[in-house]
Design a protein around this motif. Structure first.
Motif, short mmCIF file in Angstrom:
data_model
loop_
_atom_site.label_atom_id
_atom_site.label_comp_id
_atom_site.label_asym_id
_atom_site.label_seq_id
_atom_site.Cartn_x
_atom_site.Cartn_y
_atom_site.Cartn_z
N LYS A 82 -1.85 0.50 0.72
CA LYS A 82 -0.50 1.22 1.23
C LYS A 82 0.51 0.14 1.21
O LYS A 82 1.69 0.45 1.18
CB LYS A 82 -0.96 1.76 2.55
N ALA A 83 0.21 -1.26 1.85
CA ALA A 83 1.22 -2.14 2.24
C ALA A 83 1.84 -2.39 0.83
O ALA A 83 2.74 -2.95 0.65
CB ALA A 83 0.67 -3.22 2.88
N ILE A 84 0.92 -2.65 -0.05
CA ILE A 84 1.25 -3.25 -1.65
C ILE A 84 2.36 -2.44 -2.19
O ILE A 84 3.32 -2.76 -2.88
CB ILE A 84 -0.17 -3.39 -2.38
N TYR A 85 2.08 -1.08 -1.84
CA TYR A 85 2.86 0.12 -2.49
C TYR A 85 4.19 0.49 -1.43
O TYR A 85 4.87 1.31 -1.79
CB TYR A 85 2.13 1.33 -2.70
N GLY A 86 4.35 -0.47 -0.67
CA GLY A 86 5.46 -0.29 0.28
C GLY A 86 5.42 1.00 1.17
O GLY A 86 6.56 1.12 1.93
N GLU A 87 4.36 1.57 1.52
CA GLU A 87 4.31 2.67 2.39
C GLU A 87 4.20 2.02 3.97
O GLU A 87 4.49 2.90 4.91
CB GLU A 87 2.89 3.43 2.22
N ALA A 123 1.54 -8.68 0.92
CA ALA A 123 2.03 -7.49 0.35
C ALA A 123 3.43 -7.60 -0.41
O ALA A 123 3.62 -7.06 -1.27
CB ALA A 123 2.17 -6.53 1.80
N GLY A 124 3.93 -8.61 0.15
CA GLY A 124 5.39 -9.01 -0.62
C GLY A 124 5.18 -9.58 -2.07
O GLY A 124 6.33 -9.50 -2.59
#
Length: 426
Positions: free
Chosen positions: A401-406, A240-241
């Motif tokens: 969602k993790a990729i978009y920081g949610e 995700a980072g």
């Protein structure tokens, strides 16, 4: 798998019967004999009109003049749904070229012919020569329901010109080196980024990171998910980072469209299958001296990569099973697989270990050497459970969602695991 697909395939299974509508196991009586009268079989694929397939068909007709193949073209992205609809309607083609991951989906619903009887009497196909991951793709409940035909492993493509400009010597071989390189190569002010991930395909491209961390998708008995283990969470956090070193405009794109960002130098590193080498040669010849390939950087658990491919299947209920087998056995002969893969214009790999080890492969396509070697640590993401597609869809959404920081990567896999365990328990 969506509920609609499962229902349609289940209905088809009732219509076909658990033995595929065959009075006896196909091929069990002995070697297939040539038909005495003309027979026509239908073949659904997205490759039927390609020059390489037509060359093979010409050879086939010379050897089997009484068998005519009627080619039905369907776009690759529509193939699964089209076949599902045909199965439900009781009018599938005799044979199809499918994504290897679909073999288990169709076989688990009794929609395919069991090929064990044919293979027992075949002199052309040696199942033990298939790479292990491809045997898993083509098998269901210890029987073959498909013939692996072509495939690829996943590797790292990198822009040598951008590496040289940044003073980075050679491709990264570890996660730490990879992260350092990606950060160094990311220059938002110049519209340059170190890597690229894609939310719509998040799960598939996360799997190598999971395996390299020592994680697994499911428990050995397949009853519970394990992708939210400590290893899975570490892999998800790292993955995700990578949004921080990816071009924001491409986060909602897909891996194939992202090829342009790599080709124009906007992205310095890119994970893709061997197919991408052929695309770069064909579509972007002007940068032929500005990129190279390497194995994926390794995590604590060592080498791991994703294997994908295509397979040939015969649909249950066909009235021409023997002719259909004759066609796919011909295509699956190692000589013809070689002609279709590394001896052709593209950069697909053969599923046979003997061909992967052959010096002819490297002589014909030097760029495939690393991809061929990576087959030894390649894994397939095919799970022999008809509910897995729904699980994977959930995992894909949560990682997106993790990729978009949610949410964090760890939170994403925990949420996906909770939903997945419920799906598997239903």
């Amino acid at each position: 798998m969506t509920l609609g697909i499962a229902v349609m395939l289940s209905a088809a299974a009732v219509n076909c019967g658990s033995d595929g509508g065959q009075a006896d196991e196909p091929g069990a009586a002995g070697p297939v004999e040539e038909p005495d009268e003309p027979v026509t079989i239908t073949f659904s694929s997205w490759v039927g009109s390609e020059e390489g397939m037509q060359r093979l068909y010409e050879k086939f007709q010379e050897e089997h003049p009484n068998i005519t193949v009627e080619f039905h073209d369907v776009p690759a992205e529509q193939a699964r749904q089209k076949l599902t609809t045909q199965i439900a309607g009781g009018n599938p083609p005799d044979v199809a070229y499918v994504d290897a991951s679909d073999v288990v989906t169709f076989a688990s619903r009794d929609a395919l012919v069991n090929l064990d009887g044919y293979l027992e009497h075949s002199d052309a196909i040696v199942p033990d020569d298939y790479v292990e991951a491809f045997r898993a793709f083509a098998s269901y409940e210890d029987s073959f329901y498909g013939l692996p035909f072509d495939g690829e492993s996943t590797g790292l493509f990198y822009r040598t010109d951008l590496f040289d400009e940044a003073g980075i010597e050679g491709p990264p071989t570890t996660w730490e080196q990879f992260q350092d390189a990606a950060e160094t190569l990311t220059k938002p002010g110049e519209q340059q980024y170190g890597y690229q991930i894609f939310a719509p395909e998040a799960a598939y491209y996360w799997y190598p990171w999971l395996w390299q961390a020592g994680g697994e998708l499911l428990s050995e008995d397949g009853s519970t998910v394990e992708f939210n283990s400590d290893a899975g969470k570490a892999a998800a956090e790292l993955y995700a980072g990578l949004a921080d070193v990816s071009a924001p405009d491409h986060l909602n794109s897909n891996s194939y469209d992202g090829r342009i960002a790599f080709a124009n130098g906007q992205v310095a590193m890119y994970m893709a299958g061997a197919w991408f080498a052929g695309v770069l040669d064909e579509e972007f010849p002007d940068i032929s001296d500005k990129w190279a390939t390497a194995p994926l950087p390794e995590g604590d658990a060592g080498c791991a990569t994703t294997i994908a491919g295509d397979a040939l299947v015969i649909f249950a209920g066909t009235e021409n099973a023997d002719a259909a087998w004759t066609w796919i056995e011909f295509l699956g002969h190692p000589d013809n697989v070689a002609e279709w893969t590394f001896e052709s214009e593209g950069t697909l790999l053969p599923p046979y270990q003997s061909l992967l080890d052959s010096p002819e492969l490297i002589e014909a396509k030097p760029v495939l050497e690393g991809f061929a070697e990576a087959m030894t640590c390649g894994k397939g993401n095919v799970i022999h459970n008809p509910k897995w597609a729904e699980v994977e869809e959930t995992l894909n959404e949560e990682l997106g969602k993790a990729i978009y920081g949610e949410k964090t990567g760890a939170e994403a896999v925990d949420a996906a695991a909770e939903a997945a365990n419920q799906i598997l328990a239903e």
